[in-house]
Design a protein around this motif. Structure first.
Motif, mmCIF file in Angstrom:
data_model
loop_
_atom_site.group_PDB
_atom_site.id
_atom_site.type_symbol
_atom_site.label_atom_id
_atom_site.label_comp_id
_atom_site.label_asym_id
_atom_site.label_seq_id
_atom_site.Cartn_x
_atom_site.Cartn_y
_atom_site.Cartn_z
ATOM 1 N N THR A 30 -4.451 -7.987 6.324
ATOM 2 C CA THR A 30 -5.596 -7.234 6.840
ATOM 3 C C THR A 30 -6.053 -6.235 5.784
ATOM 4 O OG1 THR A 30 -4.208 -5.480 7.743
ATOM 5 C CG2 THR A 30 -4.670 -7.367 9.189
ATOM 6 N N THR A 31 -7.252 -5.702 6.000
ATOM 7 C CA THR A 31 -7.774 -4.678 5.097
ATOM 8 C C THR A 31 -6.829 -3.479 5.046
ATOM 9 O OG1 THR A 31 -10.066 -5.335 5.490
ATOM 10 C CG2 THR A 31 -9.698 -3.081 4.734
ATOM 11 N N GLU A 32 -6.303 -3.109 6.196
ATOM 12 C CA GLU A 32 -5.413 -1.955 6.267
ATOM 13 C C GLU A 32 -4.148 -2.160 5.428
ATOM 14 O OE1 GLU A 32 -8.381 -1.863 9.110
ATOM 15 O OE2 GLU A 32 -6.835 -3.449 8.921
ATOM 16 N N GLU A 33 -3.604 -3.392 5.466
ATOM 17 C CA GLU A 33 -2.418 -3.692 4.658
ATOM 18 C C GLU A 33 -2.717 -3.576 3.170
ATOM 19 O OE1 GLU A 33 0.363 -7.023 6.051
ATOM 20 O OE2 GLU A 33 -1.483 -7.418 7.176
ATOM 21 N N LEU A 35 -5.022 -1.762 1.718
ATOM 22 C CA LEU A 35 -5.208 -0.353 1.372
ATOM 23 C C LEU A 35 -3.860 0.371 1.299
ATOM 24 C CD1 LEU A 35 -8.332 0.495 3.584
ATOM 25 C CD2 LEU A 35 -8.281 0.082 1.118
ATOM 26 N N SER A 36 -2.944 0.010 2.197
ATOM 27 C CA SER A 36 -1.630 0.674 2.220
ATOM 28 C C SER A 36 -0.815 0.354 0.970
ATOM 29 C CB SER A 36 -0.845 0.244 3.461
ATOM 30 O OG SER A 36 -0.426 -1.114 3.347
ATOM 31 N N LYS A 37 -1.139 -0.769 0.314
ATOM 32 C CA LYS A 37 -0.427 -1.146 -0.912
ATOM 33 C C LYS A 37 -1.135 -0.624 -2.166
ATOM 34 C CE LYS A 37 1.688 -5.293 1.054
ATOM 35 N NZ LYS A 37 3.082 -4.810 0.906
ATOM 36 N N GLY A 38 -2.172 0.179 -1.963
ATOM 37 C CA GLY A 38 -2.835 0.814 -3.108
ATOM 38 C C GLY A 38 -4.021 0.060 -3.669
ATOM 39 N N ARG A 40 -7.811 -1.071 -4.139
ATOM 40 C CA ARG A 40 -9.063 -0.326 -3.977
ATOM 41 C C ARG A 40 -10.177 -1.273 -3.528
ATOM 42 N NH1 ARG A 40 -7.476 0.752 -8.986
ATOM 43 N NH2 ARG A 40 -9.420 0.042 -9.966
#
Length: 408
Positions: A30-33, A35-38, A40
């Motif tokens: 997902t997009t959230e995953e 983003l959580s891994k850095g 951009r």
């Protein structure tokens, strides 16, 4: 989350060619995953991310659905449920619809490897016809891989023909079209790009001025290949063989457009085709919003290429006018590109590809002679304003007369 290398990087590795750009697709994320891994986020239309360290692009697996005309008329859907096969099927060609994991295990649901071996450019699915830009892309790939024996699959060429006849090509933006055209012209065999566009009837839609050259004869004494379209392709091919820049290649493609306007009763002569062609060159330049340097050189080559061929016969006054037209004093590189385009034109004739072109060095020498005129002595004599301009012109003409006499 599973990450795969996709598209051109896989294709070129299998072909044994250097891999430059790498595209990655991420399945099950997902997009959230991301983003959580850095990662951009970039791109407003669909979820594409830049790797926090390498800066390479990673896209979430997605499907797409046609929702309007042209290149931008698509609705995208990305979710963890989208499979790798579903992502790959939306791609243009089978050879671009392969993926591999970090162990180089190949995923090839649409037989891209088989088509690589058969040297075929084949569409992945009927959805190919939903994106008109793919007509240009396939023609560009044909130009890139022609030296390896690749051809367009007949059923794909037929789909491209249907796209050409549908009116969808007119929906392409000038910027997108020019991006594909300019990239294609810089391939090893750019003439193949034009040939494929002509074969699927796209050339008469995109560049009817170039399409009109095919079937138009020229005097066989000067042009053993006779056909103006065939000559244009040969000139473009020579520009590629001699590693010319985009400006020169664009000028080579458009230099003879005026011959397409010659009435049949005047064939094979093409009187004043240089001037007649200028309005056509302008039209093509404007249609694709061509960069200024390419526009300017194409117009100058169109107008003056026959001057280049007759350089050794030109009067010093005509030679001076030619140099003034190119502003060789402030823009020497543009004149050099003109000379090169003229040489490619001369070499783009059947059986004359290796013939020497003494006009090139003669024109270079003339430019040096004209530029060697010093302005300071004229200023010291009191010349200024318009009088100074006339005095400089007289001195340059004198220098060219001496140059011509010394060259005879």
């Amino acid at each position: 989350m599973r990450i795969y290398k996709v598209g051109g990087a896989v294709r070129d590795r299998l072909l044994g060619k250097p891999v430059t750009d790498i595209d990655w697709v991420v399945v099950g994320a997902t997009t959230e995953e991301m983003l959580s891994k850095g990662f951009r986020p970039v791109g407003a239309d669909f979820p594409v991310f830049l790797h926090p360290k390498s800066g390479e692009e990673y896209a979430l697996a997605r499907t797409e659905r046609k929702s309007g005309r042209g290149y931008g008329g698509f609705t995208f859907h990305a979710s963890p449920e989208v499979t790798l096969e579903e992502d790959l099927i939306r791609r243009d060609l089978t050879i671009n619809a392969m993926a591999e994991d970090d162990q180089q295990n190949l995923t090839d649901p649409y037989h891209g490897q088989r088509d690589l071996e058969a040297r075929l450019l084949r569409h992945v699915s009927p959805a190919f016809a939903e994106d008109p830009l793919r007509v240009l892309r396939v023609a560009r790939f044909a130009a890139r891989y022609a030296s390896l024996g690749f051809t367009v699959a007949p059923e794909t060429l037929e789909l491209m023909r249907q796209l050409s006849e549908s009116g969808e090509l007119e929906a392409l933006t000038p910027e997108r079209s020019w991006k594909e055209i300019s990239r294609a012209l810089m391939e090893d065999q750019p003439q193949v790009f034009v040939e494929v566009l002509r074969a699927c009837d796209a050339l008469k839609v995109l560049m009817p001025e170039v399409n009109a050259l095919f079937g138009v004869p020229q005097p066989p004494a000067h042009h053993p290949e006779i056909d103006t379209g065939a000559h244009t392709l040969s000139v473009l091919q020579q520009a590629a063989i001699h590693k010319q820049p985009l400006t020169v290649r664009w000028a080579c493609l458009l230099h003879d457009l005026g011959k397409g306007l010659t009435p049949e009763e005047e064939w094979p002569q093409h009187i004043a085709h240089e001037f007649k062609g200028l309005k056509l060159i302008k039209a093509v330049n404007e249609r694709f919003k061509v960069p200024r340097d390419c526009q300017e050189l194409a117009l100058l080559v169109g107008e003056y290429h026959t001057h280049g061929h007759r350089a050794l016969e030109l009067k010093p006054s005509t030679l001076l006018e030619l140099l003034q037209s190119f502003d060789v004093y402030r823009r020497p590189q543009r004149f050099e590109e003109f000379i090169t385009a003229c040489e490619m034109d001369a070499r783009g004739r059947k059986g004359l590809e290796e013939r020497s072109y003494p006009q090139a060095d003669y024109l270079r020498g003339a430019a040096i002679a004209a530029r060697s005129v010093a302005v300071q002595p004229l200023l010291e004599k009191g010349f200024k304003g318009p009088e100074l301009g006339e005095a400089i012109k007289r001195e340059r003409l004198k220098a060219l007369k001496m140059y011509k006499a010394a060259s005879s």
